[in-house]
Enzyme design. Structure first.
Site, PDB file in Angstrom:
ATOM      1  N   ARG A 224       0.763  -1.691  -0.362  1.00 36.35           N
ATOM      2  CA  ARG A 224       0.073  -0.011  -0.174  1.00 36.35           C
ATOM      3  C   ARG A 224       1.127   1.144  -0.288  1.00 36.35           C
ATOM      4  O   ARG A 224       1.445   0.978   0.582  1.00 36.35           O
ATOM      5  CB  ARG A 224      -0.973  -0.042   1.548  1.00 36.35           C
ATOM      6  CG  ARG A 224      -1.662  -0.945   1.459  1.00 36.35           C
ATOM      7  CD  ARG A 224      -3.289  -0.594  -0.025  1.00 36.35           C
ATOM      8  NE  ARG A 224      -4.286  -1.393   0.450  1.00 36.35           N
ATOM      9  CZ  ARG A 224      -3.926  -2.310  -0.860  1.00 36.35           C
ATOM     10  NH1 ARG A 224      -3.190  -2.070  -2.184  1.00 36.35           N
ATOM     11  NH2 ARG A 224      -5.430  -2.886  -1.375  1.00 36.35           N
ATOM     12  N   GLU A 253      -4.479   8.535  -5.340  1.00 39.73           N
ATOM     13  CA  GLU A 253      -4.656   7.055  -6.276  1.00 39.73           C
ATOM     14  C   GLU A 253      -5.658   7.583  -6.980  1.00 39.73           C
ATOM     15  O   GLU A 253      -6.856   6.894  -6.377  1.00 39.73           O
ATOM     16  CB  GLU A 253      -4.070   5.767  -5.693  1.00 39.73           C
ATOM     17  CG  GLU A 253      -3.411   4.846  -5.412  1.00 39.73           C
ATOM     18  CD  GLU A 253      -2.777   3.420  -5.637  1.00 39.73           C
ATOM     19  OE1 GLU A 253      -3.571   2.871  -6.288  1.00 39.73           O
ATOM     20  OE2 GLU A 253      -1.870   2.369  -5.116  1.00 39.73           O
ATOM     21  N   HIS A 271      -0.095   0.456  -9.984  1.00 43.49           N
ATOM     22  CA  HIS A 271      -1.668  -0.518  -9.005  1.00 43.49           C
ATOM     23  C   HIS A 271      -1.317  -1.600 -10.150  1.00 43.49           C
ATOM     24  O   HIS A 271      -2.824  -2.263  -9.823  1.00 43.49           O
ATOM     25  CB  HIS A 271      -2.484   0.315  -8.199  1.00 43.49           C
ATOM     26  CG  HIS A 271      -2.726  -0.634  -6.826  1.00 43.49           C
ATOM     27  ND1 HIS A 271      -3.336  -0.016  -6.363  1.00 43.49           N
ATOM     28  CD2 HIS A 271      -2.711  -1.550  -6.880  1.00 43.49           C
ATOM     29  CE1 HIS A 271      -3.786  -0.746  -5.418  1.00 43.49           C
ATOM     30  NE2 HIS A 271      -3.513  -2.224  -5.635  1.00 43.49           N
TER      31      HIS A 271
END
Length: 312
Positions: A224, A253, A271
């Site tokens: 994360r 994000e 990601h």
């Protein structure tokens, strides 16, 4: 009605469409009021990592029976609120572990061999043959030894790396020597982060802890983004406190473009560690199977909360 609030789709959901009405809105996660309104008649909610399924959101869904998380992290879902409301939460935990492990390994190799830099200078017509480093025989440190950390360790077996790891919840892991957080930072040549976002982990990679690392070490984050203090990492990379880093996850994000994109010894990906065709099919099959079970008042096989069948 099944509500999908993010970009989750595939053959299993197409098959499900024949049995249940499905409403898809990939951008619904970005508007809480619209999300709450859409949930009034929903019996199932399918999310990825952007939809914040808070207690308020759950309270706005009186017919909700199941929340299906397409991915691994559960920090965007209030599990306790779901349990209190009798809502089953399911996730395909471990289904994308190999995908995450493969990208982790690929990013580490790219850093050690400076693949992005060599690609750029060669495209520019130059022929700069600066040496890189072999991964074989190095010490690889895992921060977090859950499914993705273990999958990464298995992929590394052929490289003959010494595997060490930090995980306060892990015990007796085959092939991984558990050490303290500080020991992993100090002893590793490559460090991969597989930790969730929690009050204990957030900001744990910062100016002070980065200084514990070897100056020729590299850091890969597939956990994360909040775990890393990004401003401190930028300064550490510029000052060559460590040799390089690769981030598949960010604190925000999608991130706002800034100084990070200008750092030469940094690789950025959006990601995608757990997103492969194979892993998405596995996850979707798990989610669809469990949604059908819960909506049919059967016991879920992949429940992550206290509730495993519809209690409403």
């Amino acid at each position: 009605m099944i509500l999908i609030s993010e970009d989750v789709w595939g053959t299993p959901f197409q098959k499900l469409e024949g049995s249940f009405p499905i409403v898809r809105n990939d951008d619904l996660w970005n508007n809480v009021d619209e999300l709450k309104n859409a949930l009034k008649d929903a019996t199932a909610l399918v999310v990825r990592n952007r939809t914040k399924v808070t207690a308020d959101v759950i309270a706005a869904a009186p017919k909700l029976k199941v929340i299906a998380r397409a991915g691994v992290g559960l920090d965007n879902i209030d599990i306790k609120a779901a349990d209190a409301a009798g809502v089953v939460v399911v996730a395909g935990l471990g289904a994308n572990a190999v995908s995450v492990g493969e990208l982790t390994l690929g990013l580490a190799l790219s850093l050690l061999r400076n693949i992005p830099g060599h690609d750029q200078v060669t495209r520019e017509g130059n022929w700069n043959r600066t040496p890189g480093r072999e991964l074989s025989g190095l010490t690889w440190g895992l921060l977090g030894c859950g499914a993705t950390g273990i999958a990464t360790a298995k992929l590394l077996q052929g490289f003959g790396c010494k595997m060490i790891g930090f995980d306060p919840y892990a015990k007796n892991l085959s092939g991984i020597e558990l050490k303290s957080f500080e020991e992993v930072l100090m002893e590793s040549d490559v460090i991969s982060i597989h930790m969730p976002s929690t009050p204990e982990t957030n900001g744990s990679i910062n100016a002070a802890t980065l200084k514990l690392m070897k100056p020729d070490a590299v850091l890969v984050n597939v956990g994360r983004g909040e775990v890393i203090n990004e401003a401190d990492l930028i300064e550490a990379l510029k000052a060559k406190v460590i040799a390089g880093a690769a981030l598949d996850v960010r604190a925000q994000e999608p991130p706002v473009k800034g100084e990070m994109e200008q750092i030469a010894n940094l690789i950025l990906t959006p990601h995608v560690a757990g997103i492969t065709k194979e892993s998405q099919l596995r996850i979707n099959e798990i989610l669809v199977s469990n949604i059908m079970k819960v909506l049919s008042d059967e016991v879920a096989t992949h429940a992550v909360g206290a509730i495993k069948e519809n209690a409403k």
